[in-house]
Design a protein around this motif. Structure first.
Motif, PDB file in Angstrom:
ATOM      1  N   VAL A   1      46.844  34.939  39.310  1.00 34.96           N
ATOM      2  CA  VAL A   1      46.679  36.383  39.476  1.00 34.96           C
ATOM      3  C   VAL A   1      46.291  37.004  38.139  1.00 34.96           C
ATOM      4  O   VAL A   1      46.854  36.649  37.091  1.00 34.96           O
ATOM      5  N   THR A   2      45.338  37.926  38.181  1.00 43.31           N
ATOM      6  CA  THR A   2      44.959  38.625  36.962  1.00 43.31           C
ATOM      7  C   THR A   2      44.766  40.112  37.212  1.00 43.31           C
ATOM      8  O   THR A   2      44.301  40.509  38.286  1.00 43.31           O
ATOM      9  N   ALA A   3      45.144  40.901  36.216  1.00 41.59           N
ATOM     10  CA  ALA A   3      44.901  42.342  36.235  1.00 41.59           C
ATOM     11  C   ALA A   3      44.205  42.761  34.947  1.00 41.59           C
ATOM     12  O   ALA A   3      44.182  43.941  34.601  1.00 41.59           O
ATOM     13  N   ARG A   4      43.652  41.767  34.235  1.00 44.32           N
ATOM     14  CA  ARG A   4      42.910  42.045  33.007  1.00 44.32           C
ATOM     15  C   ARG A   4      41.439  42.270  33.350  1.00 44.32           C
ATOM     16  O   ARG A   4      40.814  41.432  34.018  1.00 44.32           O
ATOM     17  N   HIS A   5      40.890  43.342  32.861  1.00 45.64           N
ATOM     18  CA  HIS A   5      39.532  43.752  33.199  1.00 45.64           C
ATOM     19  C   HIS A   5      38.497  42.657  32.910  1.00 45.64           C
ATOM     20  O   HIS A   5      37.714  42.287  33.805  1.00 45.64           O
ATOM     21  N   PRO A   6      38.443  42.106  31.695  1.00 45.54           N
ATOM     22  CA  PRO A   6      37.409  41.089  31.434  1.00 45.54           C
ATOM     23  C   PRO A   6      37.619  39.811  32.237  1.00 45.54           C
ATOM     24  O   PRO A   6      36.645  39.149  32.613  1.00 45.54           O
ATOM     25  N   ILE A   7      38.870  39.470  32.541  1.00 42.93           N
ATOM     26  CA  ILE A   7      39.139  38.253  33.308  1.00 42.93           C
ATOM     27  C   ILE A   7      38.743  38.457  34.770  1.00 42.93           C
ATOM     28  O   ILE A   7      38.234  37.538  35.425  1.00 42.93           O
ATOM     29  N   VAL A   8      38.963  39.656  35.287  1.00 35.62           N
ATOM     30  CA  VAL A   8      38.511  39.965  36.647  1.00 35.62           C
ATOM     31  C   VAL A   8      37.008  39.790  36.747  1.00 35.62           C
ATOM     32  O   VAL A   8      36.492  39.143  37.665  1.00 35.62           O
ATOM     33  N   ARG A   9      36.289  40.348  35.789  1.00 30.41           N
ATOM     34  CA  ARG A   9      34.827  40.228  35.804  1.00 30.41           C
ATOM     35  C   ARG A   9      34.384  38.763  35.687  1.00 30.41           C
ATOM     36  O   ARG A   9      33.478  38.313  36.406  1.00 30.41           O
TER      37      ARG A   9
ATOM     38  N   LEU B   1      42.310  47.840  46.691  1.00 27.06           N
ATOM     39  CA  LEU B   1      43.349  47.398  45.768  1.00 27.06           C
ATOM     40  C   LEU B   1      42.977  46.108  45.041  1.00 27.06           C
ATOM     41  O   LEU B   1      43.092  46.016  43.822  1.00 27.06           O
ATOM     42  N   LEU B   2      42.544  45.091  45.775  1.00 25.07           N
ATOM     43  CA  LEU B   2      42.352  43.761  45.192  1.00 25.07           C
ATOM     44  C   LEU B   2      41.350  42.966  46.018  1.00 25.07           C
ATOM     45  O   LEU B   2      40.943  43.383  47.100  1.00 25.07           O
ATOM     46  N   THR B   3      40.986  41.813  45.501  1.00 29.92           N
ATOM     47  CA  THR B   3      40.172  40.876  46.272  1.00 29.92           C
ATOM     48  C   THR B   3      40.616  39.462  45.946  1.00 29.92           C
ATOM     49  O   THR B   3      41.022  39.169  44.807  1.00 29.92           O
ATOM     50  N   GLY B   4      40.589  38.597  46.947  1.00 31.23           N
ATOM     51  CA  GLY B   4      41.035  37.221  46.770  1.00 31.23           C
ATOM     52  C   GLY B   4      39.877  36.249  46.785  1.00 31.23           C
ATOM     53  O   GLY B   4      38.864  36.454  47.462  1.00 31.23           O
ATOM     54  N   ARG B   5      40.013  35.158  46.034  1.00 29.10           N
ATOM     55  CA  ARG B   5      38.988  34.129  45.934  1.00 29.10           C
ATOM     56  C   ARG B   5      39.630  32.746  45.986  1.00 29.10           C
ATOM     57  O   ARG B   5      40.824  32.594  45.724  1.00 29.10           O
ATOM     58  N   THR B   6      38.820  31.740  46.293  1.00 30.68           N
ATOM     59  CA  THR B   6      39.278  30.358  46.306  1.00 30.68           C
ATOM     60  C   THR B   6      38.391  29.522  45.385  1.00 30.68           C
ATOM     61  O   THR B   6      37.161  29.647  45.423  1.00 30.68           O
ATOM     62  N   VAL B   7      38.991  28.685  44.570  1.00 33.61           N
ATOM     63  CA  VAL B   7      38.259  27.821  43.642  1.00 33.61           C
ATOM     64  C   VAL B   7      37.792  26.583  44.406  1.00 33.61           C
ATOM     65  O   VAL B   7      38.607  25.875  45.005  1.00 33.61           O
TER      66      VAL B   7
ATOM     67  N   LEU C   1      41.767  44.657  41.285  1.00 30.46           N
ATOM     68  CA  LEU C   1      40.779  45.634  40.842  1.00 30.46           C
ATOM     69  C   LEU C   1      41.465  46.881  40.308  1.00 30.46           C
ATOM     70  O   LEU C   1      41.076  47.433  39.274  1.00 30.46           O
ATOM     71  N   ALA C   2      42.494  47.344  41.020  1.00 30.88           N
ATOM     72  CA  ALA C   2      43.215  48.545  40.582  1.00 30.88           C
ATOM     73  C   ALA C   2      43.920  48.311  39.255  1.00 30.88           C
ATOM     74  O   ALA C   2      44.006  49.217  38.420  1.00 30.88           O
ATOM     75  N   GLY C   3      44.420  47.095  39.049  1.00 30.60           N
ATOM     76  CA  GLY C   3      45.073  46.780  37.782  1.00 30.60           C
ATOM     77  C   GLY C   3      44.081  46.703  36.638  1.00 30.60           C
ATOM     78  O   GLY C   3      44.343  47.186  35.530  1.00 30.60           O
TER      79      GLY C   3
END
Length: 445
Positions: A74-82, A333-339, A360-362
């Motif tokens: 889980v991440t709420a860091r802007h650059p890591i989300v991108r 609020l968020l989006t989920g992904r699978t590796v 995304l909100a974080g």
């Protein structure tokens, strides 16, 4: 009378989808939340309130590039989300794939699943090369230039709706009217229906489909709510097929007619299922998030009258105010992904099969990117760096349309009613988790 196995199979499949997609995950997440799992606690808290769990976002960021929970990175860091959303090895959606018994059971259960916003071949659920091909075709009829041509018509729609809003408020004993029902929902649904050639008499149906199907993005639905959502998606699918056939028979100059006819240079086109899925996504997503944007932004401006004054005086930009509202109180609020293959993100190894949740909100409240992130400021210089429209290859196709509609709607509303009051005591937020906005927002013009 004994019912045949064939007639019972869809019911069994639907029950299996609910058990594996909602009931069992909900129990597991609740147990982990009680044991301190931060993502479990986010889900628990957002199921009770649409208030953003800002303290949990801070804890998730403090854990490093990723907080490694029981069920997800889980991440709420802007650059890591991108970075995560741009990674080609991180694919849209969360689900069981492979050859194991649970994966086979889930695959069987999906045989009767109705098309929805997060089921293939939706653009939200596909990856290259299919995603690239489909997006290339669809983008041609949703360019920024095409959207700007709609601005004048959107202004006309806004003016008409505000006339009706004022008349309804005048008849109300409180002098109030629900902004969502009379304006925030009607403006984008009117525009998107005109874009896709939907007859005026069927626009209420489209609005109903979008509202009832919105929880399809959520986790942990009750069985009754789950069945209502799937029933709505099935009804929506039938309506869409009828509408597409109607457009094929009698094409017009609307974008839906272009979408039906559009071709790639090499002669390719959208398949029937892709066309239906894309049309449904554009119709539903094309107004649901904009409804939330208009309502959320109106409530924020009522809480910050000095900023509203600056906007009305021309001292601040309405376009920037839209981006700041999207950052501060995002519709998603968020989006989920699978590796899907071992990969590296932010210097950390993330293995195949792991789920990654990007808040995304974080990310929009990341203090390393946004100064004083918990303050609403329509003059924020980098407000447009929010990730409320996601990022990477799944960046929202309708972002330009949503921004334009939000700007037109807010400017027209507040120029007509500069002292607009919001009755916060009677306002009611939606009960969805992923999509965030107001179900009712009483205002007095």
């Amino acid at each position: 009378m004994i019912r045949s196995a064939a007639s019972l199979t869809p019911q069994a499949q639907a029950t299996t989808r609910w058990l594996m997609g909602h009931a069992l995950p909900s129990v597991a997440i609740a147990l982990r939340a009680r044991r301190g799992d931060l993502q479990g606690e986010v889900i628990r808290r957002t199921s009770q309130s649409q208030d953003l769990p800002l303290d949990l976002f801070d804890e998730i960021r403090a854990a490093g590039p990723f907080y490694r929970g029981k069920f997800a990175h889980v991440t709420a860091r802007h650059p890591i989300v991108r970075e995560t959303l741009a990674n080609p090895d991180v694919h849209a959606g969360i689900g069981l794939d492979g050859e194991g018994p649970l994966a086979r059971l889930m695959a069987w259960s999906r045989e009767s699943q109705p098309l929805g916003p997060i089921t293939p071949p939706s653009l939200l659920a596909t990856e290259p090369p299919d995603h690239t091909r489909m997006r290339k075709l669809v983008t041609r009829v949703f360019t920024v230039r095409a959207v700007e041509k709609l601005r004048e018509r959107t202004e006309e729609v806004a003016a008409t709706l505000l006339d009706d809003l004022e008349a309804q408020a005048a008849r109300d004993p409180r002098g109030e009217v629900d902004l969502v029902d009379t304006y925030a929902a009607l403006l984008p649904v009117t525009v998107i229906c005109e874009i896709l050639g939907v007859p005026a008499e069927e626009r209420d149906d489209v609005r109903r489909f979008g509202t009832l199907a919105a929880p399809s993005l959520d986790l942990g639905l009750s069985f009754g709510r789950f069945r209502q959502v799937e029933s709505t998606l099935t009804e929506f699918d039938h309506w869409l097929r009828h509408h597409v056939d109607r457009v094929r028979r009698s094409p017009g100059d609307d974008l839906m007619s272009q979408l039906v006819a559009v071709r790639e240079d090499d002669g390719g086109r959208l398949s029937g299922a892709e066309l239906i899925s894309t049309a449904g996504l554009v119709l539903a997503a094309g107004f649901e998030t904009t409804v939330n944007l208009i309502g959320n932004a109106t409530a924020l401006l009522a809480e910050h009258p000095e900023q509203r004054r600056r906007l009305l005086a021309g001292e601040s930009s309405w376009a920037n105010a839209v981006d700041e509202a999207l950052r501060f109180d995002p519709p998603v609020l968020l989006t989920g992904r699978t590796v899907i293959a071992d990969t590296e993100i932010a210097g950390e190894r993330v293995r195949r099969g792991h789920v990654v949740v990007t808040h995304l909100a974080g990310a929009n409240r990341d203090p390393d990117v946004f100064t004083d992130p918990h303050s609403f400021d329509v003059d924020r210089e980098n407000a447009g760096e929010h990730v409320s429209f996601s990022s990477g290859r799944h960046y929202c196709l309708g972002a330009a349309l949503a921004r334009m509609e939000g700007e037109v709607a807010l400017r027209a509303l507040h120029e007509r009613f500069p002292e607009l009051r919001v009755d916060r005591a009677r306002a009611r937020r939606r009960d969805t988790r992923i999509l965030r906005g107001y179900a009712e927002l009483p205002v007095a013009p």
